[in-house]
Design an enzyme around this catalytic site. Structure first.
Site: not given
Length: 197
Positions: A85-88, A126, A154, A156
């Site tokens: 995940c590019e956020h977490h 995704q 996920h 996250c």
């Protein structure tokens, strides 16, 4: 708009960054159990994010024309993948299902799995992963239609935040005949045994 390029840090700089994170988490990067952790983390990142070194269009460069006029749907189901995940920067894992209706060329089935891998081994969301797979296959092969469904769990969402283990996210991207023709779309979802929404 030009894409901003930044100088890639050295391996030593990356290892120092891991030491900083270990310290920030509250541990001592110089204790015995953690001494080699920065090297191991950087080595694992080389594997986790190897997709940045792969040109997805090159993966699809070898095609075949001699298929005795075959022009029906081709589906490769259950391509297992791991991404981050590019956020977490925590994993999400799942399965991709890729289908296309050939124009005048086909590709080896392993290339579909390699295409998924090329995009999965990057920092991702995704939705973007699903679209990238579909559009690259469509752009390179020029088929009459492309369909991609991705189902993933996920971390996250399962190990932090709302803590909902077992939740599965499903995304799809339909192009060409899969978008225009309801019968083609239904055949695809029937083959996957995925409920159409």
């Amino acid at each position: 708009m030009t894409k901003k390029t930044t100088k890639k840090p050295t391996r030593a700089e990356a290892e120092d960054a891991v030491r900083t994170l270990i310290s920030w988490a509250g541990d001592d990067p110089s204790r015995e159990g953690l001494l080699d952790t920065p090297k191991r983390v950087v080595k694992s990142y080389e594997e986790f994010f190897k997709g940045y070194a792969i040109n997805p269009k090159t993966v699809l460069s070898r095609t075949f024309k001699d298929v005795e006029g075959y022009d029906e749907m081709i589906v490769l189901r259950d391509i297992v993948f791991e991404s981050y995940c590019e956020h977490h920067m925590v994993p999400f894992t799942g399965r991709a299902h890729v289908a296309y209706i050939p124009g005048d060329r086909v590709i080896g089935i392993s290339k579909l799995a390699r295409l998924v891998e090329a995009f999965a081994k990057r920092l991702q969301i995704q939705e973007k992963l699903t679209a990238q797979i579909a559009h690259t296959l469509s752009d390179v092969l020029k088929p009459r239609g492309v369909a991609v469904v991705v189902e993933a769990t996920h971390m996250c969402m399962t190990t932090r935040g709302v803590h909902k283990p077992g939740a599965v996210m499903q995304t799809s991207q339909l192009l060409g005949l899969f978008r225009k023709d309801p019968r083609t779309r239904q055949e695809f979802f029937s083959l996957l045994k995925v409920s159409q929404r």
